[in-house]
Design a protein around this motif. Sequence first.
Motif, PDB file in Angstrom:
ATOM      1  N   LYS A 159     -19.310 -26.383  39.451  1.00  0.00           N
ATOM      2  CA  LYS A 159     -20.343 -27.507  39.450  1.00  0.00           C
ATOM      3  C   LYS A 159     -21.003 -27.675  38.116  1.00  0.00           C
ATOM      4  O   LYS A 159     -21.381 -26.337  37.597  1.00  0.00           O
ATOM      5  CB  LYS A 159     -21.123 -27.444  40.609  1.00  0.00           C
ATOM      6  N   LEU A 160     -20.988 -28.920  37.311  1.00  0.00           N
ATOM      7  CA  LEU A 160     -21.599 -28.895  36.248  1.00  0.00           C
ATOM      8  C   LEU A 160     -22.784 -30.025  36.693  1.00  0.00           C
ATOM      9  O   LEU A 160     -22.818 -30.924  37.167  1.00  0.00           O
ATOM     10  CB  LEU A 160     -20.917 -29.606  35.153  1.00  0.00           C
ATOM     11  N   ASP A 175     -31.734 -20.091  42.905  1.00  0.00           N
ATOM     12  CA  ASP A 175     -30.958 -20.566  41.736  1.00  0.00           C
ATOM     13  C   ASP A 175     -29.415 -20.181  42.032  1.00  0.00           C
ATOM     14  O   ASP A 175     -28.542 -20.562  41.156  1.00  0.00           O
ATOM     15  CB  ASP A 175     -31.537 -19.817  40.660  1.00  0.00           C
ATOM     16  N   ASN A 176     -29.079 -19.541  43.106  1.00  0.00           N
ATOM     17  CA  ASN A 176     -27.680 -19.113  43.048  1.00  0.00           C
ATOM     18  C   ASN A 176     -27.125 -19.406  44.695  1.00  0.00           C
ATOM     19  O   ASN A 176     -26.038 -18.846  44.766  1.00  0.00           O
ATOM     20  CB  ASN A 176     -27.400 -17.745  42.729  1.00  0.00           C
ATOM     21  N   SER A 177     -27.738 -20.158  45.479  1.00  0.00           N
ATOM     22  CA  SER A 177     -27.178 -20.458  46.637  1.00  0.00           C
ATOM     23  C   SER A 177     -27.673 -21.577  47.176  1.00  0.00           C
ATOM     24  O   SER A 177     -28.510 -22.333  46.957  1.00  0.00           O
ATOM     25  CB  SER A 177     -27.426 -19.338  47.674  1.00  0.00           C
ATOM     26  N   PHE A 221     -19.558 -21.690  38.218  1.00  0.00           N
ATOM     27  CA  PHE A 221     -18.481 -21.231  39.099  1.00  0.00           C
ATOM     28  C   PHE A 221     -19.273 -21.114  40.583  1.00  0.00           C
ATOM     29  O   PHE A 221     -20.132 -20.345  40.646  1.00  0.00           O
ATOM     30  CB  PHE A 221     -17.521 -20.076  38.586  1.00  0.00           C
ATOM     31  N   PHE A 222     -18.595 -21.171  41.765  1.00  0.00           N
ATOM     32  CA  PHE A 222     -19.100 -21.113  42.975  1.00  0.00           C
ATOM     33  C   PHE A 222     -17.910 -20.722  43.905  1.00  0.00           C
ATOM     34  O   PHE A 222     -16.861 -20.997  43.805  1.00  0.00           O
ATOM     35  CB  PHE A 222     -19.843 -22.224  43.565  1.00  0.00           C
ATOM     36  N   ILE A 223     -18.236 -19.921  45.101  1.00  0.00           N
ATOM     37  CA  ILE A 223     -17.580 -19.634  46.108  1.00  0.00           C
ATOM     38  C   ILE A 223     -17.944 -20.218  47.376  1.00  0.00           C
ATOM     39  O   ILE A 223     -19.353 -20.403  47.433  1.00  0.00           O
ATOM     40  CB  ILE A 223     -16.873 -18.342  46.231  1.00  0.00           C
ATOM     41  N   GLY A 229     -23.161 -19.256  37.944  1.00  0.00           N
ATOM     42  CA  GLY A 229     -23.291 -19.883  36.524  1.00  0.00           C
ATOM     43  C   GLY A 229     -24.825 -19.363  36.091  1.00  0.00           C
ATOM     44  O   GLY A 229     -25.545 -18.713  36.768  1.00  0.00           O
ATOM     45  N   LYS A 230     -25.196 -19.861  34.927  1.00  0.00           N
ATOM     46  CA  LYS A 230     -26.513 -19.394  34.202  1.00  0.00           C
ATOM     47  C   LYS A 230     -27.509 -20.401  34.486  1.00  0.00           C
ATOM     48  O   LYS A 230     -28.548 -20.291  34.620  1.00  0.00           O
ATOM     49  CB  LYS A 230     -26.277 -19.447  32.717  1.00  0.00           C
TER      50      LYS A 230
END
Length: 184
Positions: free
Chosen positions: A146-147, A63-65, A103-105, A96-97
């Motif tokens: 990203k949306l 969920d986060n990468s 938001f990403f790096i 993000g949630k």
Amino acid sequence: MFMSFARQLFVYCLLVLFFPLQGLSQRMKNDKTGPPRKNEIRVNLFTGLLGLPELNYERLLNDNSGLGLAASVGLENKELMATRAIILPYYRMYFGKGYASGFFIEGNMGLSFEQQPQYDWSIWPRPPVQYKSGVYYGLGSAIGVKLENRNRLIGEVFLGGGRLFGDSYDGGYLRMGVCLGGRW
């Protein structure tokens, strides 16, 4: 007796008509409640306007990468643009949630295929331009947002860059874009 039979027939017809709908409604899933979709494909609209269209594929690890690959091909004349193609593998961390959104790096490694013009100014009249081909690698980073909407359509805006090692004509690469795509 006849009224009773009519009522039974009516109830039976309703069951026959609505029972299949009940079965179908159990099989349909709400997109947000199903298992997460882990593949994305996007097109960079901004670089397409600049003559270097880019196609992105990303595999979401959790969920986060995510890990991805961006590929660009230069459509402009080589006199105007030394870069003929770029391949960029990248890794992203999302903050993000939602599932891999917000938001990403990004950390990336660029592989650039260039045709550098070689001018010989000591000869007059000037001879035709010779081109030196080369493959250069480098490292870079980017940040962005990203949306995702309910239909699994993806919108993304990012900005970054990288440094190419060796005697590259450009010396670096710009990582900028406005992307649209989908998740499956």
